[in-house]
Write a protein that holds these residues in place. Sequence first.
Motif, PDB file in Angstrom:
ATOM      1  N   VAL A 134       0.922  -1.248   0.155  1.00  0.00           N
ATOM      2  CA  VAL A 134       0.025  -0.047   0.177  1.00  0.00           C
ATOM      3  C   VAL A 134       1.016   1.197   0.024  1.00  0.00           C
ATOM      4  N   ARG A 146      -4.365   3.344  -4.712  1.00  0.00           N
ATOM      5  CA  ARG A 146      -5.346   3.649  -3.798  1.00  0.00           C
ATOM      6  C   ARG A 146      -6.273   4.816  -4.360  1.00  0.00           C
ATOM      7  N   GLU A 203     -10.988   3.299   1.951  1.00  0.00           N
ATOM      8  CA  GLU A 203      -9.434   2.538   1.502  1.00  0.00           C
ATOM      9  C   GLU A 203      -9.390   1.261   2.154  1.00  0.00           C
ATOM     10  N   GLY A 242      -0.360   5.207   3.676  1.00  0.00           N
ATOM     11  CA  GLY A 242      -0.725   3.974   3.392  1.00  0.00           C
ATOM     12  C   GLY A 242      -0.328   2.951   4.649  1.00  0.00           C
ATOM     13  N   ASP A 244      -5.624  13.520   1.559  1.00  0.00           N
ATOM     14  CA  ASP A 244      -5.221  12.499   2.471  1.00  0.00           C
ATOM     15  C   ASP A 244      -4.818  13.041   3.612  1.00  0.00           C
TER      16      ASP A 244
END
Length: 270
Positions: free
Chosen positions: A26, A54, A72, A95, A188
């Motif tokens: 990820v 992603r 996610e 991630g 994010d």
Amino acid sequence: MITTVSADGTGVRAYDDGKGPPIVLVHPGLSDGTRCGKMAAILSDRYRVLRPDRRQYRLDLKTGAPVWVEQEVEDVLALVRAVGSPAVLYGHSSGGVVALEALVASPSSFAGAVIFEPAAVIGPPLSGENGEVLTRARAAMAAGRPGKALTIFIRGSVGLPGWQAWAAGAITTLMPRYRRLVPSQLDDLEAMDRLGVRLDAYAGIEVPTVLLGGERSPAHLAERLDAIQRVMPGAERVVLPGLDHGADLKKPGEVARVIRRLAEEVLPGV
């Protein structure tokens, strides 16, 4: 490329390399599934390596609103279900937070995990007490200055010195591939802050986990790993000598070595 469908009906896609027990990588922010390509090339000699693109960074899915961590996580779980066996999970920076939350949501889906300097909130928000980093960065984006927006983010949230933050912003301005992802990077950041402090949840993780850091990374990243290790005393802590938050790009073999060692311990049939 492998495709599947997430819990809310959104399509999930991932690069798919090699054969064998699965490893899921990820990626961090301001990137896509291609960032982990060098590590995948190293690991795919014995493993099936999946690199999800992603949802937060998929421009074909962007609606103008942030993608939340929970969404996610569902994408990662859908991918693991599609391959049909527990995977080793690697997550880097934001991630890494997605990876931690996936371990909380479905521990049986994973045989082990390597978490590289997660952008986990352990106190004040990543964007500052009053969200000033995000406010200033979004204002710069609204003014058509993505390079300045990224400089504000890197200086204020990542914690790099001013000259490094400026250089990164300047380079990004010249590279359309990355310039297009700056709004997603700010989304994010908002998603990390919205998730908030989750240390109590991480205390329940029993999946074999390596907490990975770079010797030369900003101090606050080590502090975030320290906080997670305190609630996960069974987790192994590994420090990469002479490397920093970009170790996956500078020395992908060193990061892949950590992932491979764990995979050899926890994945059957290797």
